[in-house]
Design a protein around this motif. Structure first.
Motif, PDB file in Angstrom:
ATOM      1  N   ALA A 121       0.830  -1.209   0.000  1.00 48.29           N
ATOM      2  CA  ALA A 121       0.000   0.000   0.000  1.00 48.29           C
ATOM      3  C   ALA A 121       0.862   1.257   0.000  1.00 48.29           C
ATOM      4  N   SER A 122       2.016   1.183   0.637  1.00 45.80           N
ATOM      5  CA  SER A 122       2.891   2.358   0.696  1.00 45.80           C
ATOM      6  C   SER A 122       3.414   2.739  -0.682  1.00 45.80           C
ATOM      7  N   THR A 123       3.542   1.767  -1.580  1.00 40.81           N
ATOM      8  CA  THR A 123       4.088   2.056  -2.914  1.00 40.81           C
ATOM      9  C   THR A 123       3.170   2.945  -3.747  1.00 40.81           C
ATOM     10  N   ILE A 124       1.879   2.965  -3.422  1.00 40.24           N
ATOM     11  CA  ILE A 124       0.955   3.841  -4.159  1.00 40.24           C
ATOM     12  C   ILE A 124       0.531   5.054  -3.323  1.00 40.24           C
ATOM     13  N   GLY A 125       1.184   5.241  -2.178  1.00 36.03           N
ATOM     14  CA  GLY A 125       0.955   6.440  -1.376  1.00 36.03           C
ATOM     15  C   GLY A 125      -0.197   6.363  -0.390  1.00 36.03           C
ATOM     16  N   ALA A 126      -0.567   5.176   0.028  1.00 31.95           N
ATOM     17  CA  ALA A 126      -1.685   5.021   0.967  1.00 31.95           C
ATOM     18  C   ALA A 126      -1.342   5.552   2.354  1.00 31.95           C
ATOM     19  N   ASP A 127      -2.352   6.120   2.997  1.00 33.98           N
ATOM     20  CA  ASP A 127      -2.231   6.546   4.400  1.00 33.98           C
ATOM     21  C   ASP A 127      -2.762   5.470   5.338  1.00 33.98           C
ATOM     22  N   ALA A 128      -3.664   4.625   4.812  1.00 31.78           N
ATOM     23  CA  ALA A 128      -4.289   3.599   5.643  1.00 31.78           C
ATOM     24  C   ALA A 128      -4.812   2.475   4.751  1.00 31.78           C
ATOM     25  N   ILE A 129      -5.194   1.387   5.413  1.00 30.95           N
ATOM     26  CA  ILE A 129      -5.832   0.258   4.747  1.00 30.95           C
ATOM     27  C   ILE A 129      -7.131  -0.003   5.488  1.00 30.95           C
ATOM     28  N   SER A 130      -8.236  -0.054   4.750  1.00 34.13           N
ATOM     29  CA  SER A 130      -9.525  -0.366   5.366  1.00 34.13           C
ATOM     30  C   SER A 130      -9.979  -1.747   4.886  1.00 34.13           C
TER      31      SER A 130
END
Length: 116
Positions: free
Chosen positions: A78-87
C-alpha cells in the motif's frame, strides 16, 4: 543432525511471501510513496477520516509466519501507491500453490488516501 538443522534453516530462508497492488481508476493523481510503518489498518470501511480509495492490496505469506507478517507485507504494498491507511482488512488461512503446496495466510484490504 547437522543435515536436519541445515534443511530446516534452508526451508525457512526459502519461505516466500507475495504482495499485489491494484491501483483503482478512482484517482488519476499519483501519490508519493508513504512509510509503511505509519499506515494504519482498519477492519471496517467506517473510519473517522474522509478518504478516497486508491487501490486494493493482497499479500500471501507462509502459514508458519504470523498474521502480523501478512499485514506488514500489505502495508509495504500500500505504501508504494501512497496510501495513508488500509480499510476492510480481511485475513484468511488457505493453501498456497507454487513450487510446492503449503498453508498460507492471506491478507486483503483497500488502500486509502486521507482527504485534507
Amino acid at each position: 543432525m547437522k543435515k536436519i538443522i541445515i534443511s530446516i534453516l534452508s526451508l525457512q530462508l526459502l519461505s516466500c511471501s507475495t504482495t499485489a497492488v491494484i491501483k483503482t481508476d478512482n484517482s488519476t493523481e499519483k501519490f508519493a510513496k508513504t512509510n509503511p510503518e505509519n499506515i494504519k489498518v482498519y477492519s471496517s470501511e467506517k473510519i473517522n477520516e474522509k478518504y478516497i480509495i486508491i487501490g486494493e492490496v493482497v499479500s500471501n505469506v507462509d502459514a508458519n509466519k504470523s498474521s502480523e507478517k501478512a499485514i506488514k507485507e500489505l502495508k509495504k504494498g500500500a505504501s508504494t501507491i501512497g496510501a495513508d491507511a488500509i480499510s476492510n482488512l480481511k485475513l484468511e488461512i488457505g493453501i498456497a500453490h507454487g513450487f510446492w503446496t503449503a498453508n498460507s495466510i492471506k491478507a486483503t484490504g483497500t488502500a486509502i488516501k486521507y482527504i485534507k
